[in-house]
Design a protein around this motif. Structure first.
Motif, PDB file in Angstrom:
ATOM      1  N   MET A 261       0.856  -1.237  -0.053  1.00  0.00           N
ATOM      2  CA  MET A 261      -0.086  -0.059   0.011  1.00  0.00           C
ATOM      3  C   MET A 261       0.662   1.363   0.032  1.00  0.00           C
ATOM      4  N   GLY A 262       0.907   1.915  -0.994  1.00  0.00           N
ATOM      5  CA  GLY A 262       1.662   3.208  -1.294  1.00  0.00           C
ATOM      6  C   GLY A 262       1.280   4.285  -0.171  1.00  0.00           C
ATOM      7  N   GLN A 263       2.311   4.964   0.214  1.00  0.00           N
ATOM      8  CA  GLN A 263       1.863   6.077   1.446  1.00  0.00           C
ATOM      9  C   GLN A 263       1.858   7.327   0.835  1.00  0.00           C
ATOM     10  N   LEU A 264       0.729   7.923   1.218  1.00  0.00           N
ATOM     11  CA  LEU A 264       0.351   9.248   0.546  1.00  0.00           C
ATOM     12  C   LEU A 264       0.969  10.477   1.355  1.00  0.00           C
TER      13      LEU A 264
ATOM     14  N   SER B 120       7.873   4.646   8.267  1.00  0.00           N
ATOM     15  CA  SER B 120       8.318   3.235   8.937  1.00  0.00           C
ATOM     16  C   SER B 120       7.204   3.256   9.984  1.00  0.00           C
ATOM     17  N   GLN B 121       6.774   4.247  10.777  1.00  0.00           N
ATOM     18  CA  GLN B 121       5.738   4.100  11.625  1.00  0.00           C
ATOM     19  C   GLN B 121       4.437   3.791  10.960  1.00  0.00           C
ATOM     20  N   PHE B 122       4.307   4.342   9.586  1.00  0.00           N
ATOM     21  CA  PHE B 122       3.026   3.775   9.190  1.00  0.00           C
ATOM     22  C   PHE B 122       2.923   2.091   8.951  1.00  0.00           C
ATOM     23  N   VAL B 123       4.252   1.793   8.429  1.00  0.00           N
ATOM     24  CA  VAL B 123       4.129   0.200   7.923  1.00  0.00           C
ATOM     25  C   VAL B 123       3.973  -0.715   9.036  1.00  0.00           C
ATOM     26  N   ARG B 124       4.668  -0.231  10.084  1.00  0.00           N
ATOM     27  CA  ARG B 124       4.804  -0.943  11.417  1.00  0.00           C
ATOM     28  C   ARG B 124       3.251  -1.037  11.949  1.00  0.00           C
ATOM     29  N   LEU B 125       2.587   0.074  11.893  1.00  0.00           N
ATOM     30  CA  LEU B 125       1.211  -0.074  12.334  1.00  0.00           C
ATOM     31  C   LEU B 125       0.269  -0.765  11.475  1.00  0.00           C
TER      32      LEU B 125
ATOM     33  N   ARG C 114      -8.836   5.852   4.110  1.00  0.00           N
ATOM     34  CA  ARG C 114      -9.496   6.858   4.962  1.00  0.00           C
ATOM     35  C   ARG C 114      -8.548   7.588   6.098  1.00  0.00           C
ATOM     36  N   PHE C 115      -7.922   6.407   6.700  1.00  0.00           N
ATOM     37  CA  PHE C 115      -6.805   6.785   7.579  1.00  0.00           C
ATOM     38  C   PHE C 115      -5.597   7.649   6.782  1.00  0.00           C
ATOM     39  N   GLN C 116      -5.115   7.034   5.817  1.00  0.00           N
ATOM     40  CA  GLN C 116      -4.212   7.666   5.015  1.00  0.00           C
ATOM     41  C   GLN C 116      -4.541   9.261   4.542  1.00  0.00           C
ATOM     42  N   MET C 117      -5.943   9.292   4.254  1.00  0.00           N
ATOM     43  CA  MET C 117      -6.287  10.793   4.041  1.00  0.00           C
ATOM     44  C   MET C 117      -5.977  11.812   5.177  1.00  0.00           C
ATOM     45  N   LYS C 118      -6.478  11.006   6.452  1.00  0.00           N
ATOM     46  CA  LYS C 118      -6.461  11.818   7.612  1.00  0.00           C
ATOM     47  C   LYS C 118      -4.837  12.293   7.837  1.00  0.00           C
ATOM     48  N   TRP C 119      -3.507  11.435   7.641  1.00  0.00           N
ATOM     49  CA  TRP C 119      -2.477  11.664   7.780  1.00  0.00           C
ATOM     50  C   TRP C 119      -1.888  12.666   6.731  1.00  0.00           C
ATOM     51  N   ALA C 120      -2.631  12.688   5.597  1.00  0.00           N
ATOM     52  CA  ALA C 120      -2.190  13.616   4.358  1.00  0.00           C
ATOM     53  C   ALA C 120      -3.018  14.851   4.541  1.00  0.00           C
ATOM     54  N   SER C 121      -3.816  14.903   5.409  1.00  0.00           N
ATOM     55  CA  SER C 121      -4.293  16.417   5.877  1.00  0.00           C
ATOM     56  C   SER C 121      -4.435  17.127   6.826  1.00  0.00           C
ATOM     57  N   SER C 122      -3.852  16.551   7.762  1.00  0.00           N
ATOM     58  CA  SER C 122      -3.773  17.139   9.379  1.00  0.00           C
ATOM     59  C   SER C 122      -2.521  16.721  10.000  1.00  0.00           C
ATOM     60  N   THR C 123      -2.415  17.541  11.031  1.00  0.00           N
ATOM     61  CA  THR C 123      -1.343  17.618  12.082  1.00  0.00           C
ATOM     62  C   THR C 123      -1.651  17.702  13.371  1.00  0.00           C
ATOM     63  N   LEU C 124      -0.888  17.497  14.301  1.00  0.00           N
ATOM     64  CA  LEU C 124      -1.734  17.714  15.635  1.00  0.00           C
ATOM     65  C   LEU C 124      -1.982  19.232  15.752  1.00  0.00           C
TER      66      LEU C 124
ATOM     67  N   ARG D  65      -6.625   5.630  -5.459  1.00  0.00           N
ATOM     68  CA  ARG D  65      -6.786   4.825  -4.897  1.00  0.00           C
ATOM     69  C   ARG D  65      -5.833   3.527  -5.533  1.00  0.00           C
ATOM     70  N   PHE D  66      -5.617   3.902  -6.739  1.00  0.00           N
ATOM     71  CA  PHE D  66      -4.739   2.897  -7.807  1.00  0.00           C
ATOM     72  C   PHE D  66      -3.313   2.756  -6.868  1.00  0.00           C
ATOM     73  N   PHE D  67      -2.729   4.170  -6.567  1.00  0.00           N
ATOM     74  CA  PHE D  67      -1.432   4.112  -6.145  1.00  0.00           C
ATOM     75  C   PHE D  67      -1.390   3.888  -4.698  1.00  0.00           C
ATOM     76  N   LEU D  68      -2.515   3.972  -4.015  1.00  0.00           N
ATOM     77  CA  LEU D  68      -2.273   3.622  -2.577  1.00  0.00           C
ATOM     78  C   LEU D  68      -2.697   2.268  -2.125  1.00  0.00           C
ATOM     79  N   GLN D  69      -3.473   1.566  -3.095  1.00  0.00           N
ATOM     80  CA  GLN D  69      -3.847   0.190  -2.598  1.00  0.00           C
ATOM     81  C   GLN D  69      -3.091  -0.954  -3.525  1.00  0.00           C
ATOM     82  N   ARG D  70      -2.417  -0.458  -4.511  1.00  0.00           N
ATOM     83  CA  ARG D  70      -1.824  -1.480  -5.346  1.00  0.00           C
ATOM     84  C   ARG D  70      -0.149  -1.762  -5.486  1.00  0.00           C
ATOM     85  N   PHE D  71       0.298  -0.604  -4.508  1.00  0.00           N
ATOM     86  CA  PHE D  71       1.948  -0.646  -4.676  1.00  0.00           C
ATOM     87  C   PHE D  71       2.279  -1.011  -3.213  1.00  0.00           C
ATOM     88  N   PRO D  72       3.667  -1.275  -3.177  1.00  0.00           N
ATOM     89  CA  PRO D  72       4.243  -1.726  -1.734  1.00  0.00           C
ATOM     90  C   PRO D  72       4.304  -0.618  -0.804  1.00  0.00           C
ATOM     91  N   ASP D  73       4.281  -0.889   0.367  1.00  0.00           N
ATOM     92  CA  ASP D  73       4.333  -0.065   1.415  1.00  0.00           C
ATOM     93  C   ASP D  73       5.528   1.028   1.457  1.00  0.00           C
TER      94      ASP D  73
END
Length: 329
Positions: free
Chosen positions: A1-4, A23-28, A124-134, A151-159
């Motif tokens: 899953m590609g990271q946005l 790396s945190q995203f991949v682990r979680l 949806r979680f990826q969208m949150k990380w790509a549109s917000s900070t603390l 969706r193609f890039f986020l769901q079809r490619f490696p982490d």
């Protein structure tokens, strides 16, 4: 899953620390999937969400309770950056028991259905990380949630692939939007789409327009995709040169459902159409290399030149008792 890591001009938490979040995203992601899969196999899937509203699950996974937050940071805003790092590291560890914003009304019919549901919710979680900070957030155009190409890039490619989707670069105070920059562990891919009806054929020239041909809809002129592709490649090259990033840059014209006929294609440009795309795509998916330091350096360089539009979160302006302005404006 590609990271946005960047979506248009929205604020992204990858901008704050691109060396930690990938790396945190991949682990979680893997931790949550193993937990979800185990619950499914044990017939206890719904117990994961018992007593929790969907919004609570989503926010809990990312943030600690607000009361704890304001107790921790009140009066210490001079160290915002240090506190944010500490807060989010603790938050990610504390909230590992939750499964993002996942909501499963009925038990999936198979493990494959469960996995697809997980990936859809993870988007949806990826969208949150790509549109917000603390501290800040951007308002996402709802169309992005239905964007098939994203969706193609986020769901079809490696982490380990990092995606900048329609990023807006600020060059000499002028915003410039490009299409897709895909950072793999070994290359930077500048990608422009050339897609229309199924089996459409595109005839390329060195002129301003190309010709699109289709057996049902006839002929039509389309803008030469090399114009946008060359502009994108030039921006990436300039940024990499400035930051001394030696990551190879590759240019791609992509038509997954059609054909491209361009005899004069430049040697540094790859044409991927219905005939050649599957092999390239499989090669990308099979790339097993981990995240690389040079890849993250390239991501940081690009993010530094991206434009960002956001608003400050209201909870940082009002304390837990409701009223006191904690921010020195």
């Amino acid at each position: 899953m590609g990271q946005l890591i960047k979506l248009q001009d929205y604020i992204s938490r990858y901008e704050q620390d691109v060396y930690r979040y990938p790396s945190q995203f991949v682990r979680l992601k893997h931790q949550q999937w193993e937990k979800l899969k185990a619950a499914y196999l044990a017939g206890e899937l719904q117990n994961l969400f018992a007593g929790k509203e969907e919004s609570d699950i989503e926010d809990d996974w990312i943030y600690q309770p607000k009361q704890a937050l304001f107790t921790k940071v009140k009066g210490l805003f001079k160290k915002d950056r240090e506190l944010e790092n500490q807060y989010e590291i603790e938050g990610s560890s504390h909230q590992d028991d939750n499964i993002f914003s996942l909501h499963i009304p009925n038990s999936p019919d198979s493990m494959e259905d469960l996995k697809q549901t997980y990936l859809n919710q993870l988007l949806r979680f990826q969208m949150k990380w790509a549109s917000s900070t603390l501290h800040e957030k951007s308002v996402i155009d709802p169309a992005f949630y239905l964007d098939e190409r994203l969706r193609f890039f986020l769901q079809r490619f490696p982490d380990t692939f990092l995606v900048l989707y329609k990023p807006v670069f600020l060059l000499k105070n002028a915003p410039v939007e490009v299409e897709v920059i895909l950072l793999s562990p070994t290359d930077a891919w500048c990608i422009t789409f050339l897609e229309a009806e199924e089996d459409a054929a595109f005839v390329g020239t060195n002129e301003r327009f190309w010709l699109k041909r289709h057996h049902r809809y006839g002929d039509k002129k389309v803008l030469n995709p090399m114009l946008a592709l060359n502009r994108m490649e030039k921006i990436v090259t300039q940024v990499f040169t400035l930051y001394e990033v030696n990551l190879p840059i590759k240019k791609v014209i992509l038509s997954r459902n059609g054909y491209i006929d361009y005899p004069l294609v430049p040697f540094d440009t790859l044409l991927l159409d219905k005939r050649s795309f599957p092999e390239w795509f499989q090669r990308m998916r099979n790339l097993s290399s981990p995240l690389k330091h040079l890849q993250l350096k390239a991501a940081q360089a690009l993010l530094d030149y991206c434009d960002t539009a956001s608003n400050r979160r209201l909870e940082w302006d009002v304390d837990a008792d409701g009223g006191e302005d904690l921010i020195d404006r």
